[in-house]
Motif scaffolding. Structure first.
Motif, PDB file in Angstrom:
ATOM      1  N   LEU A  61       0.829  -1.206   0.000  1.00 11.64           N
ATOM      2  CA  LEU A  61       0.000   0.000   0.000  1.00 11.64           C
ATOM      3  C   LEU A  61       0.864   1.256   0.000  1.00 11.64           C
ATOM      4  O   LEU A  61       0.485   2.276  -0.592  1.00 11.64           O
ATOM      5  CB  LEU A  61      -0.927  -0.009   1.213  1.00 11.64           C
ATOM      6  N   THR A  62       2.026   1.192   0.655  1.00 12.63           N
ATOM      7  CA  THR A  62       2.968   2.314   0.569  1.00 12.63           C
ATOM      8  C   THR A  62       3.422   2.520  -0.864  1.00 12.63           C
ATOM      9  O   THR A  62       3.495   3.656  -1.361  1.00 12.63           O
ATOM     10  CB  THR A  62       4.178   2.069   1.475  1.00 12.63           C
ATOM     11  N   LEU A  63       3.705   1.430  -1.564  1.00  7.55           N
ATOM     12  CA  LEU A  63       4.099   1.522  -2.967  1.00  7.55           C
ATOM     13  C   LEU A  63       2.958   2.072  -3.813  1.00  7.55           C
ATOM     14  O   LEU A  63       3.187   2.918  -4.702  1.00  7.55           O
ATOM     15  CB  LEU A  63       4.521   0.144  -3.472  1.00  7.55           C
ATOM     16  N   LEU A  64       1.734   1.619  -3.563  1.00  8.74           N
ATOM     17  CA  LEU A  64       0.592   2.113  -4.342  1.00  8.74           C
ATOM     18  C   LEU A  64       0.384   3.607  -4.128  1.00  8.74           C
ATOM     19  O   LEU A  64       0.056   4.344  -5.074  1.00  8.74           O
ATOM     20  CB  LEU A  64      -0.659   1.331  -3.950  1.00  8.74           C
ATOM     21  N   SER A  65       0.566   4.076  -2.888  1.00 10.39           N
ATOM     22  CA  SER A  65       0.453   5.519  -2.631  1.00 10.39           C
ATOM     23  C   SER A  65       1.478   6.295  -3.442  1.00 10.39           C
ATOM     24  O   SER A  65       1.165   7.359  -4.005  1.00 10.39           O
ATOM     25  CB  SER A  65       0.644   5.792  -1.132  1.00 10.39           C
ATOM     26  N   CYS A  66       2.699   5.774  -3.519  1.00  8.92           N
ATOM     27  CA  CYS A  66       3.734   6.445  -4.314  1.00  8.92           C
ATOM     28  C   CYS A  66       3.381   6.435  -5.799  1.00  8.92           C
ATOM     29  O   CYS A  66       3.657   7.409  -6.523  1.00  8.92           O
ATOM     30  CB  CYS A  66       5.082   5.771  -4.086  1.00  8.92           C
ATOM     31  N   ILE A  80       0.544  -4.382  -9.382  1.00  6.41           N
ATOM     32  CA  ILE A  80       0.164  -5.792  -9.282  1.00  6.41           C
ATOM     33  C   ILE A  80       1.353  -6.691  -9.584  1.00  6.41           C
ATOM     34  O   ILE A  80       1.589  -7.701  -8.906  1.00  6.41           O
ATOM     35  CB  ILE A  80      -1.019  -6.096 -10.219  1.00  6.41           C
ATOM     36  N   ILE A  81       2.135  -6.319 -10.574  1.00  2.77           N
ATOM     37  CA  ILE A  81       3.313  -7.134 -10.930  1.00  2.77           C
ATOM     38  C   ILE A  81       4.304  -7.166  -9.762  1.00  2.77           C
ATOM     39  O   ILE A  81       4.802  -8.227  -9.364  1.00  2.77           O
ATOM     40  CB  ILE A  81       3.973  -6.583 -12.202  1.00  2.77           C
ATOM     41  N   ALA A  82       4.593  -5.976  -9.186  1.00  5.39           N
ATOM     42  CA  ALA A  82       5.552  -5.917  -8.069  1.00  5.39           C
ATOM     43  C   ALA A  82       5.044  -6.701  -6.871  1.00  5.39           C
ATOM     44  O   ALA A  82       5.798  -7.461  -6.241  1.00  5.39           O
ATOM     45  CB  ALA A  82       5.815  -4.463  -7.692  1.00  5.39           C
ATOM     46  N   CYS A  83       3.755  -6.563  -6.545  1.00  6.47           N
ATOM     47  CA  CYS A  83       3.200  -7.278  -5.390  1.00  6.47           C
ATOM     48  C   CYS A  83       3.198  -8.784  -5.616  1.00  6.47           C
ATOM     49  O   CYS A  83       3.459  -9.558  -4.687  1.00  6.47           O
ATOM     50  CB  CYS A  83       1.778  -6.784  -5.112  1.00  6.47           C
ATOM     51  N   THR A  84       2.903  -9.214  -6.820  1.00  6.63           N
ATOM     52  CA  THR A  84       2.894 -10.645  -7.115  1.00  6.63           C
ATOM     53  C   THR A  84       4.289 -11.239  -6.951  1.00  6.63           C
ATOM     54  O   THR A  84       4.471 -12.304  -6.348  1.00  6.63           O
ATOM     55  CB  THR A  84       2.375 -10.894  -8.529  1.00  6.63           C
ATOM     56  N   VAL A  85       5.289 -10.548  -7.499  1.00  6.14           N
ATOM     57  CA  VAL A  85       6.663 -11.042  -7.400  1.00  6.14           C
ATOM     58  C   VAL A  85       7.112 -11.082  -5.935  1.00  6.14           C
ATOM     59  O   VAL A  85       7.698 -12.078  -5.465  1.00  6.14           O
ATOM     60  CB  VAL A  85       7.606 -10.163  -8.244  1.00  6.14           C
TER      61      VAL A  85
END
Length: 858
Positions: A638-643, A687-692
């Motif tokens: 979620l921190t990454l998504l905010s960025c 989604i790609i980053a979270c999946t990996v």
């Protein structure tokens, strides 16, 4: 009978009847003048087994503790002294086959023959004990209140056990004396090297036999010490306990017996391991120097026993903790310490230097590397458990709850997994991630784990096994099949070896002051007596005191990753942050003027922040669901998504400046279509980053660092992209302004007021995401839990800041105020609506030099 015949007759008598035929000599020679031969037999055979020592913390002046009398009963006595004097005289006749014949024969021996006979006598003691000291039928004795109070049950069993321990103790000491004789008579002739090699081989075999016999005797002694511990303690310190307290006393003594047995089993394992490895000693001729022989000695084996703990210190460590549960705790622990010290004080011979034999140790270099500055990344829950165990130790007599035992075992497995994988520093992407992993000094971790107050109390301390396990750990970190310890015990075993052999800055061999206590046999006392015969005080040096203080201070930084007294403050800040974020999102939904493309993107950023607070700070803190690694993964994602939302917002700012187009120029349908496309662009990389990362983290804990690195890299790239967009937007604005100045276009309107400049600067910092990087950077301050906790609380002011700088400005706040006033007072005429027609209002808007909506969006 000739002198040679006398010696032969005595040796034949010894071979046929054992040492019992010579016990009367020790009694008869006590108070008379002796010949040279009698003095040799008396010194080597009679006197050498009457004195034993143990090391204890010096007692305060006052009455002798009860455990001293209990330990004194274990002083070995000769079998002849166990019988009254009249019975001795009746048993030993004065003929050639009786005591008188033995006395006369010994008196006639020469000095050399007396030494030879003494050697045979001493060596026969352990051989006889191996055959006869084993007791049958006592293993099933279950001591409880009923059996202990029944004298006809307790006393016969205790008498047999005490007698067996006395004989075994005598045999262990005699075995060492026998090996001394073997070395003294070795007398290798160095002129004939072939004969020397054969003689050295015989010496190696005798030395191996000595260790094997000693290990066998020691095993019997440990078994019987454990069996007699409870009845011996009852006779000397528990027989005055009332019936109500006796059941609790027996229960506590069983716990203490298990502790003592665990400690003695560790020492026994060391003795047995050395006895097996000594058989691998080989003597070989050097290839480069024919005629010179090399003795290949396995690594450290007998010398490593010096690292074994010499005292238990149960009485000092736990007496105060257990006083409420057991008032006699000090006496009980003192008896356990003394019994351990008696058997631990036995010194085993080492292989003395042999002629033309060079002692080589194999692979010794590995232990010379100091690991005092090495660090390891471990689970913080387990570090918290270690710190709590040292800060709040429990009485070992207590029965720990099953969940506590399970938690300790799980932590031992987790810490061992961390140690095997040797994880370096794992990047921290959130406060929750900080509470999940911690960097700890390897030697400090070993000290915290192997401490006597810590989680390894139930694991026997075997230094030989620890050395093997540590060599396996350092030599083959990726293949742990060579470990002898179980997975649940491996961290304890390896930590002990690391602390003793690889941590020069963390381990001190200095001991607190102690006294040497002698167990002396006196003829007037059937069991002997125990007295202080020498006083040896060694006060801890200033270096040792500083070392202990530094260890205690070092563990403090791993205590309380959550500071309890700051919890109300944290809850208040979280609530304020959540409320203001929710208000900011509500304003963007409520005001039509903010529903343009940048407004929708900023609203998505706010909703993501609200969800992050709900997941990390509310649901997890209140219910503990999901588990910590999963919630860390969610929080980081979620921190990454905010960025990423900030990336989209900053790109729209850059696009507006580049194309000189205001956000409101887009039609609502076009804005919605562009927004959906921007959402798709934002979610795809997320989604790609979270999946990996999920795949890495869930596949194996070993790949945990990979997932954190991916998150950290993605967040860093996102912030870098924000800075690039903001930098390009600023560059384009300055270039356009300079171009207008070159065209001689001037106006009386200023660019912005000081307040507006401050607001825009703060907005740019917030939108850039620099705060996320600063927060993550401060979270790397491993080991300073309180500082990181303050940083975590400080990040909760982001909600009020967003509300103030994005809502409470000169353009948005008046619009919001007018809308709210219109709800309460429908008839009121707000500014901008006092004109009579929409055409006039449109004309006024077109000639207005300020564009509030554009400023709001940018």
């Amino acid at each position: 009978m000739s002198a040679e015949g006398v010696a032969a007759w005595l040796l034949a008598l010894l071979a046929a009847n054992g040492t019992s035929m010579f016990d009367c000599f020790c009694n008869q020679s006590a108070n008379r003048e002796l010949s040279y031969s009698e003095e040799v037999i008396g010194l080597d055979y009679c006197s050498s087994h009457r004195f034993y020592s143990l090391f204890e913390i010096c007692l305060k002046p006052g009455p002798a503790p009860a455990w001293m009398a209990a330990v004194a009963r274990l002083v070995p006595v000769n079998s002849g002294l166990e019988l009254p004097q009249p019975e001795l005289e009746g048993r030993w006749a004065t003929g050639d086959e009786g005591c008188g014949g033995v006395l006369a024969a010994i008196h006639e021996l020469s000095w050399e023959e007396a030494i030879e006979l003494a050697c045979h006598l001493v060596c026969r003691i352990p051989a006889d004990c191996i055959d006869t000291c084993s007791l049958q039928g006592l293993n099933d004795t279950e001591w409880n209140a009923e059996s202990l109070t029944a004298d006809h049950v307790r006393r016969p069993v205790l008498s047999q056990l005490v007698n067996a321990v006395q004989r075994i103790t005598t045999a262990i000491v005699a075995s060492r004396r026998c090996d001394d004789y073997q070395y003294i008579h070795f007398g290798a002739d160095t002129s004939n090297r072939t004969a020397l090699k054969a003689k050295v081989q015989v010496r190696l075999e005798s030395f191996s036999t000595y260790w094997r016999n000693s290990a066998q005797l020691f095993s019997l002694g440990v078994t019987y010490i454990s069996q007699l511990f409870i009845p011996l303690a009852f006779e000397h310190m528990g027989n005055h306990t009332n019936d109500q307290q006796l059941h609790e006393w027996v229960k506590n003594m069983k716990h203490l017996r298990n502790i003592l047995d665990t400690k003695l089993r560790g020492w026994l394992h060391d003795v047995q391991a050395v006895s097996e490895l000594i058989m691998n000693y080989k003597i070989e001729e050097e290839k480069d120097q024919p005629g010179n022989f090399v003795l290949s000695e396995p690594h450290l084996y007998d010398e490593v026993l010096d690292y074994h703990e010499q005292q238990l210190f149960l009485r000092d460590n736990f007496s105060a903790l257990c006083e409420n549960q057991q008032p006699q705790a000090s006496q009980m622990f003192g008896l356990a310490d003394a019994l351990y010290s008696v058997y631990r004080s036995f010194r085993f011979n080492t292989l003395q230097t042999l002629p033309y034999a060079i002692t080589n140790t194999i692979d010794e270099a590995w232990q010379l590397e100091d690991q005092s500055n090495a660090t390891l990344n471990v689970d913080t829950d387990c570090m918290q458990l270690l710190a709590n165990a040292l800060d709040h130790p429990t009485c070992p007599l207590e029965e720990l709850p099953p969940e506590t035992i399970k938690q300790r075992q799980q932590c031992r497995v987790q810490l061992w997994d961390d140690m095997v994988q040797r994880r370096p520093h794992i990047p921290v992407t959130s406060y929750l991630a900080y509470t999940q992993r911690a960097n700890v000094n390897l030697c400090l971790l070993a000290w915290m784990t192997a401490n006597s107050l810590s989680i390894c109390q139930d694991v026997p301390f075997s230094i030989t096994q620890s050395v093997r396990d540590a060599r396996c750990y350092f030599d083959t970190p990726n293949n742990q099949s060579c470990l002898e310890s179980k997975v649940t015990d491996a961290i304890c075993s390896v930590s002990r070896a690391i602390l003793l052999l690889k941590c020069s800055d963390f381990y001190s061999s200095e001991r607190v002051k102690h006294c040497s206590v002698g167990l002396i046999l006196e003829t007037k006392d059937r069991y002997g007596s125990l007295k202080y015969i020498s006083y040896d005080e060694r006060r801890p040096t200033r270096t040792t005191l500083n070392y202990k203080d530094s260890l205690n201070r070092a563990t403090l930084k791993y205590k309380n990753f959550k500071i309890d007294f700051l919890k109300p403050l944290e809850i208040s800040f979280i609530a304020v942050n959540f409320v203001f974020r929710l208000l900011t999102a509500a304003v963007y939904v409520y005001l039509p003027v903010l529903r343009n493309l940048p407004g929708k993107i900023f609203l998505s950023f706010q909703i993501t922040g609200i969800i992050q607070i709900l997941c990390s700070e509310v649901v997890y803190r209140m219910t503990g669901v999901p588990d910590l690694p999963t919630i860390v993964l969610i929080d980081s994602s979620l921190t990454l998504l905010s960025c990423i939302w900030l990336n989209t917002f900053c790109y729209q700012m850059y696009a507006c400046v580049r194309h000189l187009r205001l956000p409101n120029d887009l039609l609502p349908a076009e804005a919605s279509e562009v927004f959906r496309r921007q959402v798709l662009y934002a979610l795809m990389p997320w989604i790609i980053a979270c999946t990996v990362c999920t795949a890495f983290e869930k596949t194996s804990n070993y790949y945990l660092i990979h997932s954190r690195v991916i998150f950290l890299v993605c967040i860093s790239l996102s912030v870098a992209f924000n800075l690039l967009c903001l930098g390009l937007a600023g560059y384009l604005f300055i270039r356009n302004r300079n171009s207008l100045q070159q065209l001689k276009i001037s106006t009386n309107n200023k660019f912005a007021s000081k307040k507006q400049l401050v607001f825009m600067s703060v907005k740019a910092v917030i939108l850039s995401g620099i705060g996320v990087i600063i927060r993550i950077g401060l979270h790397q301050a491993e080991g300073i839990a309180q500082l990181v906790y303050y940083v975590h609380i400080a990040t909760m002011v982001q909600g009020p800041l967003l509300f103030v700088f994005f809502i409470c400005n000169e353009s948005t706040l008046p619009v919001l105020k007018n809308r709210l006033l219109a709800l309460w007072y429908p008839d009121i005429i707000v500014p901008g609506q006092e004109l009579c027609s929409s055409a006039e209002r449109n004309l006024a808007n077109r000639i207005n030099v300020q564009f509030p909506t554009a400023e709001i969006s940018l």
